[in-house]
Design a protein around this motif. Structure first.
Motif, PDB file in Angstrom:
ATOM      1  N   LYS A   7     -87.924 -81.928  -7.338  1.00 34.67           N
ATOM      2  CA  LYS A   7     -88.118 -80.742  -7.064  1.00 34.67           C
ATOM      3  C   LYS A   7     -87.308 -80.494  -5.623  1.00 34.67           C
ATOM      4  O   LYS A   7     -86.888 -79.071  -5.818  1.00 34.67           O
ATOM      5  N   ALA A   8     -87.327 -81.421  -4.810  1.00 31.64           N
ATOM      6  CA  ALA A   8     -86.681 -81.109  -3.554  1.00 31.64           C
ATOM      7  C   ALA A   8     -84.935 -81.116  -3.844  1.00 31.64           C
ATOM      8  O   ALA A   8     -84.457 -80.628  -2.864  1.00 31.64           O
ATOM      9  N   VAL A   9     -84.554 -81.833  -4.901  1.00 31.84           N
ATOM     10  CA  VAL A   9     -83.162 -81.920  -4.804  1.00 31.84           C
ATOM     11  C   VAL A   9     -82.523 -80.737  -5.488  1.00 31.84           C
ATOM     12  O   VAL A   9     -83.114 -80.198  -6.590  1.00 31.84           O
ATOM     13  N   GLU A  10     -81.272 -80.468  -5.045  1.00 35.39           N
ATOM     14  CA  GLU A  10     -80.672 -79.023  -5.623  1.00 35.39           C
ATOM     15  C   GLU A  10     -79.424 -79.402  -6.610  1.00 35.39           C
ATOM     16  O   GLU A  10     -79.198 -78.783  -7.702  1.00 35.39           O
ATOM     17  N   ALA A  11     -78.906 -80.651  -6.291  1.00 36.66           N
ATOM     18  CA  ALA A  11     -77.577 -80.965  -7.215  1.00 36.66           C
ATOM     19  C   ALA A  11     -78.059 -81.390  -8.312  1.00 36.66           C
ATOM     20  O   ALA A  11     -79.000 -81.970  -8.813  1.00 36.66           O
ATOM     21  N   GLU A  12     -77.364 -80.889  -9.481  1.00 36.13           N
ATOM     22  CA  GLU A  12     -77.717 -81.023 -10.953  1.00 36.13           C
ATOM     23  C   GLU A  12     -76.149 -81.715 -11.683  1.00 36.13           C
ATOM     24  O   GLU A  12     -74.987 -81.364 -10.886  1.00 36.13           O
ATOM     25  N   PHE A  13     -76.402 -82.326 -12.423  1.00 33.96           N
ATOM     26  CA  PHE A  13     -75.261 -83.261 -13.233  1.00 33.96           C
ATOM     27  C   PHE A  13     -75.614 -83.046 -14.708  1.00 33.96           C
ATOM     28  O   PHE A  13     -76.738 -83.048 -15.067  1.00 33.96           O
ATOM     29  N   ASP A  14     -74.530 -83.241 -15.457  1.00 40.38           N
ATOM     30  CA  ASP A  14     -74.721 -83.373 -17.033  1.00 40.38           C
ATOM     31  C   ASP A  14     -75.541 -84.685 -17.433  1.00 40.38           C
ATOM     32  O   ASP A  14     -75.642 -85.469 -16.528  1.00 40.38           O
ATOM     33  N   ASP A  15     -76.443 -84.174 -18.228  1.00 33.68           N
ATOM     34  CA  ASP A  15     -77.690 -85.180 -18.814  1.00 33.68           C
ATOM     35  C   ASP A  15     -76.989 -86.100 -19.752  1.00 33.68           C
ATOM     36  O   ASP A  15     -76.973 -85.589 -20.850  1.00 33.68           O
ATOM     37  N   GLU A  16     -76.710 -87.717 -19.299  1.00 31.28           N
ATOM     38  CA  GLU A  16     -76.316 -88.332 -20.175  1.00 31.28           C
ATOM     39  C   GLU A  16     -77.188 -88.529 -21.405  1.00 31.28           C
ATOM     40  O   GLU A  16     -76.793 -88.901 -22.499  1.00 31.28           O
ATOM     41  N   TYR A  17     -78.530 -88.317 -21.048  1.00 28.89           N
ATOM     42  CA  TYR A  17     -79.651 -88.775 -22.028  1.00 28.89           C
ATOM     43  C   TYR A  17     -79.495 -87.658 -23.256  1.00 28.89           C
ATOM     44  O   TYR A  17     -79.691 -88.066 -24.359  1.00 28.89           O
ATOM     45  N   ASN A  18     -78.984 -86.382 -23.063  1.00 30.97           N
ATOM     46  CA  ASN A  18     -78.832 -85.467 -23.863  1.00 30.97           C
ATOM     47  C   ASN A  18     -77.313 -85.162 -24.363  1.00 30.97           C
ATOM     48  O   ASN A  18     -77.146 -83.927 -24.793  1.00 30.97           O
ATOM     49  N   TYR A  19     -76.414 -86.328 -24.033  1.00 28.67           N
ATOM     50  CA  TYR A  19     -75.189 -86.092 -24.286  1.00 28.67           C
ATOM     51  C   TYR A  19     -74.650 -84.924 -23.738  1.00 28.67           C
ATOM     52  O   TYR A  19     -73.556 -84.371 -24.434  1.00 28.67           O
ATOM     53  N   GLY A  20     -74.925 -84.747 -22.682  1.00 25.61           N
ATOM     54  CA  GLY A  20     -74.255 -83.607 -21.740  1.00 25.61           C
ATOM     55  C   GLY A  20     -74.633 -82.167 -22.325  1.00 25.61           C
ATOM     56  O   GLY A  20     -73.974 -81.166 -22.021  1.00 25.61           O
ATOM     57  N   LEU A  21     -75.595 -81.771 -23.246  1.00 22.76           N
ATOM     58  CA  LEU A  21     -76.127 -80.814 -23.813  1.00 22.76           C
ATOM     59  C   LEU A  21     -76.876 -79.908 -22.709  1.00 22.76           C
ATOM     60  O   LEU A  21     -77.259 -78.745 -22.929  1.00 22.76           O
ATOM     61  N   SER A  22     -77.138 -80.703 -21.701  1.00 20.82           N
ATOM     62  CA  SER A  22     -78.104 -79.986 -20.526  1.00 20.82           C
ATOM     63  C   SER A  22     -77.842 -80.655 -19.006  1.00 20.82           C
ATOM     64  O   SER A  22     -76.875 -81.494 -19.194  1.00 20.82           O
ATOM     65  N   ARG A  23     -78.508 -80.171 -18.172  1.00 16.61           N
ATOM     66  CA  ARG A  23     -78.168 -80.795 -16.936  1.00 16.61           C
ATOM     67  C   ARG A  23     -79.519 -81.170 -16.378  1.00 16.61           C
ATOM     68  O   ARG A  23     -80.677 -80.745 -16.617  1.00 16.61           O
ATOM     69  N   ARG A  24     -79.300 -82.205 -15.528  1.00 20.17           N
ATOM     70  CA  ARG A  24     -80.751 -82.764 -14.890  1.00 20.17           C
ATOM     71  C   ARG A  24     -80.286 -82.915 -13.268  1.00 20.17           C
ATOM     72  O   ARG A  24     -79.120 -82.936 -12.805  1.00 20.17           O
ATOM     73  N   LYS A  25     -81.463 -82.980 -12.721  1.00 26.03           N
ATOM     74  CA  LYS A  25     -81.377 -83.139 -11.256  1.00 26.03           C
ATOM     75  C   LYS A  25     -80.860 -84.122 -10.809  1.00 26.03           C
ATOM     76  O   LYS A  25     -80.620 -85.423 -11.552  1.00 26.03           O
ATOM     77  N   GLY A  26     -80.339 -84.390  -9.314  1.00 24.25           N
ATOM     78  CA  GLY A  26     -79.756 -85.589  -8.742  1.00 24.25           C
ATOM     79  C   GLY A  26     -80.770 -86.908  -8.554  1.00 24.25           C
ATOM     80  O   GLY A  26     -80.420 -87.948  -8.333  1.00 24.25           O
ATOM     81  N   ALA A  27     -81.984 -86.327  -8.635  1.00 23.03           N
ATOM     82  CA  ALA A  27     -83.153 -87.514  -8.750  1.00 23.03           C
ATOM     83  C   ALA A  27     -83.889 -87.147  -9.923  1.00 23.03           C
ATOM     84  O   ALA A  27     -84.291 -85.883 -10.243  1.00 23.03           O
ATOM     85  N   TYR A  28     -83.968 -87.866 -10.742  1.00 26.76           N
ATOM     86  CA  TYR A  28     -84.555 -87.813 -12.061  1.00 26.76           C
ATOM     87  C   TYR A  28     -85.463 -88.814 -12.769  1.00 26.76           C
ATOM     88  O   TYR A  28     -85.135 -89.786 -12.444  1.00 26.76           O
TER      89      TYR A  28
END
Length: 427
Positions: A118-139
């Motif tokens: 919740k505190a982290v703002e950066a997002e990256f492609d979510d490899e678990y979803n093969y890049g179809l979504s984004r995830r936080k930098g803490a996940y």
């Protein structure tokens, strides 16, 4: 610092997917000490990314949860995640393994509360979803992830986001000073269970996977259909989110092809038939599914499943390997080809095209840290030259989950025989 207590009667299992997890549990439940090494932050591998199994169309989460619990409760299993084997030396019954553990930046205090995310703002492609979504930098990699601990993406280390994550944690679980660690320990046998990876669909240029957003792969479609996935289970077009009722499945995308994969991956036909039911279940009579195929491989117990799906009126079959895919002005993929039964040309427009891509070994031929015999496709052969190193599951061949589990059990038995012989020599 992580420590591993091991002897030359210890069995090293490389890979924590369904095959590695099975082999580790089977060996540990006979009383053997096992070190299970997994490069991802969690156990379960690609099975965790499936929505349903074929032919029963049941959910993987049930059986997976049971195996995760068995592994978690067995004191004979030492689990190392975010870890890779960098070297194996020695001989059958007397190996020395070296493992590099990458920092998670989260320690055992973690309660998986999610405050850091919740505190982290950066997002990256979510490899678990093969890049179809984004995830936080803490996940947390996915909701059933084991170990149930968050991970900090190394790309946020040294940024204000890392400090925010640490400040938000109420149980002092964030450790920004974690460093990579190298461990060396003895083992008597090795089970190589590194599994498979999807063939790179971008290399199949005529199908335009890297150019047309509404052309996706079968593994991506599996995440799309999952209610816990990036689209909450809705079958839609990635380009605009519209319902995808008219869907094409193209078999042998890159498989049985001298320019790509020479082998047949065996499971693609059944996987596409399973996925055809996702569309027919979602849209009922409004669904319009076409399966383009060279041959449909439905052997043994899969014959009944094939006949069941074949009877769905919304699913039709065209014996053809499409030549190309283009996109019209509205982003609709148009499949071009010739059917090989009537030799009729077609140019069919769809909402979505799913490429049934093949399986190739996750470790390339030159990527093993120890000499090992592989076949033309890169799968590990059952060769005497491999000594006490045995392949399990998808590292040995393209296998469905059921056969991968059976194969892993066999690999565990062979490894147990090796370490038992070590004990016999010492006596």
């Amino acid at each position: 610092m992580t420590e591993v207590v091991a002897t030359n009667e210890t069995i090293l299992v490389v890979g924590g997917g369904i095959s590695g997890l099975t082999a580790a549990i089977e060996a540990a439940e006979t009383g053997k000490q096992v070190v299970l090494v997994e490069k991802r932050p969690y156990l379960g591998g690609r099975v965790t990314q499936l929505y349903k199994y074929f032919p029963k169309l049941c959910f993987p989460t049930c059986g997976l949860e049971i195996n995760q619990r068995r592994a978690r409760q067995n004191p004979n299993i030492t689990v190392l995640t975010l870890a890779e084997v960098t070297d194996i030396s020695g001989d059958k019954g007397n190996y020395k393994a070296t493992v590099r553990i990458s920092p998670r930046y989260v320690n055992d205090n973690c309660t998986a509360c999610g405050d850091c995310a919740k505190a982290v703002e950066a997002e990256f492609d979510d490899e678990y979803n093969y890049g179809l979504s984004r995830r936080k930098g803490a996940y947390l990699p996915y909701r059933m992830a084991q170990p149930s601990r968050y991970v900090l993406d190394p790309r946020i280390i040294g940024t204000p986001d890392a400090d925010k994550a640490k400040a938000a944690c109420k149980v002092d679980a964030i450790d920004l000073d974690m460093q990579p660690q190298d461990l060396s320990f003895p083992c008597g046998a090795v089970i190589w269970a590194t599994g498979w990876q999807p063939y790179d669909a971008a290399r199949i240029q005529p199908y335009g996977y890297d150019r047309f957003p509404n052309v996706i792969t079968s593994v991506e479609f599996e995440r799309m259909a999952d209610p816990n996935g990036p689209y909450a289970g809705r079958i839609v077009r990635p380009s605009d989110g519209r319902e995808a009722k008219k869907v094409a499945f193209i078999q042998c995308a890159g498989s049985r092809d001298r320019n790509h994969l020479l082998h047949c991956s065996r499971i693609c036909c059944m996987a596409s038939l399973k996925q055809a039911t996702y569309v027919s279940d979602a849209y009922k009579d409004a669904a319009d599914v076409t399966v383009y195929y060279i041959d449909l491989r439905a052997i043994d117990r899969f014959e009944d499943f094939y006949n069941k799906v074949r009877a769905i009126p919304q699913v039709k079959y065209v014996k053809s390997k499409p030549a190309s895919i283009v996109a019209d002005k509205d982003g609709n993929p148009v499949v071009h080809g010739v059917d090989t039964e009537g030799y009729n040309r077609y140019a069919e427009r769809f909402d979505l095209v799913v490429l049934a891509i093949g399986m190739e070994p996750a470790v390339p031929k030159d990527g093993f840290p120890v000499p090992i015999v592989v076949n033309r496709e890169g799968f590990i052969e059952a060769a005497p030259e491999n000594g006490g190193i045995f392949a399990a599951g998808g590292a040995s061949d393209a296998l469905d989950v059921n056969r991968a589990v059976q194969h892993a059990t066999g690999a565990a038995l062979r490894a147990i025989q090796v370490v038992n012989s070590v004990r016999g020599m010492e006596v």
